[in-house]
Design a protein around this motif. Sequence first.
Motif, PDB file in Angstrom:
ATOM      1  N   THR A   1      42.234  34.721  34.441  1.00  0.00           N
ATOM      2  CA  THR A   1      43.293  34.375  34.439  1.00  0.00           C
ATOM      3  C   THR A   1      44.256  34.474  35.750  1.00  0.00           C
ATOM      4  O   THR A   1      44.112  35.449  36.521  1.00  0.00           O
ATOM      5  CB  THR A   1      44.234  35.138  33.263  1.00  0.00           C
ATOM      6  N   THR A   2      44.920  33.653  36.320  1.00  0.00           N
ATOM      7  CA  THR A   2      45.565  33.699  37.376  1.00  0.00           C
ATOM      8  C   THR A   2      46.675  34.651  37.267  1.00  0.00           C
ATOM      9  O   THR A   2      47.551  34.797  36.178  1.00  0.00           O
ATOM     10  CB  THR A   2      46.470  32.396  37.860  1.00  0.00           C
ATOM     11  N   LEU A   3      46.790  35.371  38.257  1.00  0.00           N
ATOM     12  CA  LEU A   3      47.818  36.518  38.111  1.00  0.00           C
ATOM     13  C   LEU A   3      49.141  36.234  38.632  1.00  0.00           C
ATOM     14  O   LEU A   3      49.431  35.387  39.460  1.00  0.00           O
ATOM     15  CB  LEU A   3      47.603  37.762  39.366  1.00  0.00           C
ATOM     16  N   ARG A   4      50.328  36.665  37.832  1.00  0.00           N
ATOM     17  CA  ARG A   4      51.496  35.891  38.211  1.00  0.00           C
ATOM     18  C   ARG A   4      52.669  37.094  38.222  1.00  0.00           C
ATOM     19  O   ARG A   4      52.292  38.348  38.144  1.00  0.00           O
ATOM     20  CB  ARG A   4      52.051  35.385  36.639  1.00  0.00           C
ATOM     21  N   LEU A   5      53.589  36.667  38.855  1.00  0.00           N
ATOM     22  CA  LEU A   5      54.658  37.474  39.201  1.00  0.00           C
ATOM     23  C   LEU A   5      55.195  38.314  38.176  1.00  0.00           C
ATOM     24  O   LEU A   5      55.317  37.797  36.970  1.00  0.00           O
ATOM     25  CB  LEU A   5      55.782  36.797  39.975  1.00  0.00           C
ATOM     26  N   GLY A   6      55.117  39.823  38.162  1.00  0.00           N
ATOM     27  CA  GLY A   6      55.539  40.682  37.371  1.00  0.00           C
ATOM     28  C   GLY A   6      54.453  41.278  36.431  1.00  0.00           C
ATOM     29  O   GLY A   6      54.615  42.327  35.775  1.00  0.00           O
TER      30      GLY A   6
ATOM     31  N   LYS B   1      53.698  46.744  40.137  1.00  0.00           N
ATOM     32  CA  LYS B   1      53.882  45.322  39.507  1.00  0.00           C
ATOM     33  C   LYS B   1      53.625  44.466  41.003  1.00  0.00           C
ATOM     34  O   LYS B   1      54.017  44.416  41.996  1.00  0.00           O
ATOM     35  CB  LYS B   1      55.357  44.939  39.024  1.00  0.00           C
ATOM     36  N   ILE B   2      53.252  42.986  40.622  1.00  0.00           N
ATOM     37  CA  ILE B   2      53.163  41.911  41.512  1.00  0.00           C
ATOM     38  C   ILE B   2      54.462  41.452  41.932  1.00  0.00           C
ATOM     39  O   ILE B   2      54.977  40.782  40.694  1.00  0.00           O
ATOM     40  CB  ILE B   2      51.921  40.911  41.148  1.00  0.00           C
ATOM     41  N   ARG B   3      55.101  41.572  42.899  1.00  0.00           N
ATOM     42  CA  ARG B   3      56.433  40.938  43.150  1.00  0.00           C
ATOM     43  C   ARG B   3      56.495  39.818  44.003  1.00  0.00           C
ATOM     44  O   ARG B   3      57.462  38.884  43.968  1.00  0.00           O
ATOM     45  CB  ARG B   3      57.009  41.794  43.892  1.00  0.00           C
TER      46      ARG B   3
ATOM     47  N   ASP C   1      30.283  42.653  46.403  1.00  0.00           N
ATOM     48  CA  ASP C   1      30.046  42.350  45.073  1.00  0.00           C
ATOM     49  C   ASP C   1      31.060  41.598  44.373  1.00  0.00           C
ATOM     50  O   ASP C   1      30.868  41.046  43.192  1.00  0.00           O
ATOM     51  CB  ASP C   1      29.925  43.706  44.240  1.00  0.00           C
ATOM     52  N   LYS C   2      31.967  41.047  45.329  1.00  0.00           N
ATOM     53  CA  LYS C   2      33.115  40.459  44.862  1.00  0.00           C
ATOM     54  C   LYS C   2      33.967  40.962  43.775  1.00  0.00           C
ATOM     55  O   LYS C   2      34.458  40.199  42.948  1.00  0.00           O
ATOM     56  CB  LYS C   2      32.701  38.801  44.722  1.00  0.00           C
ATOM     57  N   LYS C   3      34.021  42.102  43.437  1.00  0.00           N
ATOM     58  CA  LYS C   3      34.480  42.860  42.177  1.00  0.00           C
ATOM     59  C   LYS C   3      36.190  42.376  42.406  1.00  0.00           C
ATOM     60  O   LYS C   3      37.019  42.111  41.541  1.00  0.00           O
ATOM     61  CB  LYS C   3      34.287  44.363  42.064  1.00  0.00           C
ATOM     62  N   VAL C   4      36.699  42.925  43.682  1.00  0.00           N
ATOM     63  CA  VAL C   4      38.034  42.821  43.629  1.00  0.00           C
ATOM     64  C   VAL C   4      38.524  41.195  43.802  1.00  0.00           C
ATOM     65  O   VAL C   4      39.522  40.883  43.141  1.00  0.00           O
ATOM     66  CB  VAL C   4      38.724  43.308  45.054  1.00  0.00           C
ATOM     67  N   SER C   5      37.427  40.530  44.606  1.00  0.00           N
ATOM     68  CA  SER C   5      37.873  39.044  44.508  1.00  0.00           C
ATOM     69  C   SER C   5      37.848  38.195  43.191  1.00  0.00           C
ATOM     70  O   SER C   5      38.888  37.475  43.040  1.00  0.00           O
ATOM     71  CB  SER C   5      36.911  38.413  45.397  1.00  0.00           C
ATOM     72  N   THR C   6      37.244  38.689  42.328  1.00  0.00           N
ATOM     73  CA  THR C   6      37.152  38.405  41.016  1.00  0.00           C
ATOM     74  C   THR C   6      38.529  38.649  40.138  1.00  0.00           C
ATOM     75  O   THR C   6      39.181  37.774  39.793  1.00  0.00           O
ATOM     76  CB  THR C   6      36.115  38.652  40.226  1.00  0.00           C
ATOM     77  N   LEU C   7      38.734  40.014  40.305  1.00  0.00           N
ATOM     78  CA  LEU C   7      40.049  40.435  39.908  1.00  0.00           C
ATOM     79  C   LEU C   7      41.345  39.843  40.057  1.00  0.00           C
ATOM     80  O   LEU C   7      42.360  39.657  39.291  1.00  0.00           O
ATOM     81  CB  LEU C   7      40.329  42.146  40.057  1.00  0.00           C
ATOM     82  N   TYR C   8      41.300  39.489  41.528  1.00  0.00           N
ATOM     83  CA  TYR C   8      42.663  38.884  42.215  1.00  0.00           C
ATOM     84  C   TYR C   8      42.308  37.430  42.158  1.00  0.00           C
ATOM     85  O   TYR C   8      43.410  36.635  42.800  1.00  0.00           O
ATOM     86  CB  TYR C   8      42.859  39.547  43.556  1.00  0.00           C
TER      87      TYR C   8
ATOM     88  N   VAL D   1      39.929  32.797  49.737  1.00  0.00           N
ATOM     89  CA  VAL D   1      41.071  32.385  50.309  1.00  0.00           C
ATOM     90  C   VAL D   1      42.096  33.226  50.930  1.00  0.00           C
ATOM     91  O   VAL D   1      41.943  34.532  50.764  1.00  0.00           O
ATOM     92  CB  VAL D   1      41.983  31.334  49.325  1.00  0.00           C
ATOM     93  N   ARG D   2      43.072  32.869  51.752  1.00  0.00           N
ATOM     94  CA  ARG D   2      43.845  33.802  52.353  1.00  0.00           C
ATOM     95  C   ARG D   2      45.116  33.925  51.522  1.00  0.00           C
ATOM     96  O   ARG D   2      46.269  33.283  51.626  1.00  0.00           O
ATOM     97  CB  ARG D   2      44.361  33.230  53.773  1.00  0.00           C
ATOM     98  N   SER D   3      45.030  34.870  50.577  1.00  0.00           N
ATOM     99  CA  SER D   3      45.727  35.243  49.646  1.00  0.00           C
ATOM    100  C   SER D   3      46.735  36.613  49.964  1.00  0.00           C
ATOM    101  O   SER D   3      46.021  37.442  50.628  1.00  0.00           O
ATOM    102  CB  SER D   3      45.362  35.605  48.296  1.00  0.00           C
ATOM    103  N   VAL D   4      48.025  36.596  49.698  1.00  0.00           N
ATOM    104  CA  VAL D   4      48.752  37.992  50.000  1.00  0.00           C
ATOM    105  C   VAL D   4      49.524  38.268  48.594  1.00  0.00           C
ATOM    106  O   VAL D   4      49.870  37.289  47.911  1.00  0.00           O
ATOM    107  CB  VAL D   4      49.828  37.659  51.042  1.00  0.00           C
ATOM    108  N   PHE D   5      49.320  39.606  48.352  1.00  0.00           N
ATOM    109  CA  PHE D   5      49.869  40.051  47.252  1.00  0.00           C
ATOM    110  C   PHE D   5      50.842  41.206  47.592  1.00  0.00           C
ATOM    111  O   PHE D   5      50.506  42.155  48.163  1.00  0.00           O
ATOM    112  CB  PHE D   5      49.011  40.807  46.183  1.00  0.00           C
ATOM    113  N   VAL D   6      52.117  41.253  47.278  1.00  0.00           N
ATOM    114  CA  VAL D   6      53.108  42.172  47.376  1.00  0.00           C
ATOM    115  C   VAL D   6      53.179  43.103  46.216  1.00  0.00           C
ATOM    116  O   VAL D   6      53.726  42.341  45.245  1.00  0.00           O
ATOM    117  CB  VAL D   6      54.475  41.832  48.071  1.00  0.00           C
ATOM    118  N   ILE D   7      53.165  44.559  46.058  1.00  0.00           N
ATOM    119  CA  ILE D   7      53.108  45.196  44.885  1.00  0.00           C
ATOM    120  C   ILE D   7      54.099  46.316  45.147  1.00  0.00           C
ATOM    121  O   ILE D   7      54.182  47.034  46.172  1.00  0.00           O
ATOM    122  CB  ILE D   7      51.744  45.618  44.617  1.00  0.00           C
TER     123      ILE D   7
END
Length: 213
Positions: A2-7, A133-135, A102-109, A122-128
């Motif tokens: 599932t795609t991670l969403r804000l919050g 919580k993902i903000r 092993d792409k474990k984190v790549s799969t999680l995110y 891809v070039r993703s950024v997550f601010v936590i």
Amino acid sequence: MTTLRLGDTAPDFIQESSTGLIHFHKWLGDSWGVLFSHPADYTPVCTTELGATAKLADEFKKRNVKVIALSIDPVASHLGWIKDINETQSTEVNFPILADADKKVSTLYDLIHPNASTTATVRSVFVIDPAKKIRLTFTYPASTGRNFNEILRAIDSLQLTEYYSVATPADWKDGDDVVIVPSIVDPEVLKSKFPKGFNAIKPYLRITPQPNK
């Protein structure tokens, strides 16, 4: 996945990195965090991005932000690449690079987008935030380098709006005027919260000096 969403809570993980084993939530502690991914080691755009991030170490530190990068290559490759980054970008990489072979984190995110590439992230950024919580998220294609001054600007906005009843307008930067959230209408509350006053351009558009300056 599932795609991670804000919050959403940022997924926890334990993974090797250029600085040793990382237990992500424990490593973050009570800090804000930036997790950002890279398609592969020894790639030109990534090299400039990691160099730019290293040069901003003091800026991240004063905002209580820990930075962690990710690439799907192993630790030995990362360590060699870091030497190249330090040499070519005239800096010292001072944050971990996750070794996600092993792409474990790549799969999680959800960092591998098959229609873009079946192997490279891809070039993703997550601010936590400190509550894990993902903000904020954003994603660039592999060919386009990110603007790390924009990441800092967004963190400034998130941290300001977390603690004050304001939002930041288009192209805002630290020190500029802000807008009062529409939910505050009581005159006494407005007076208490915004002693510097405000300019009501429209009932819903009220401009006030940045409250923590």
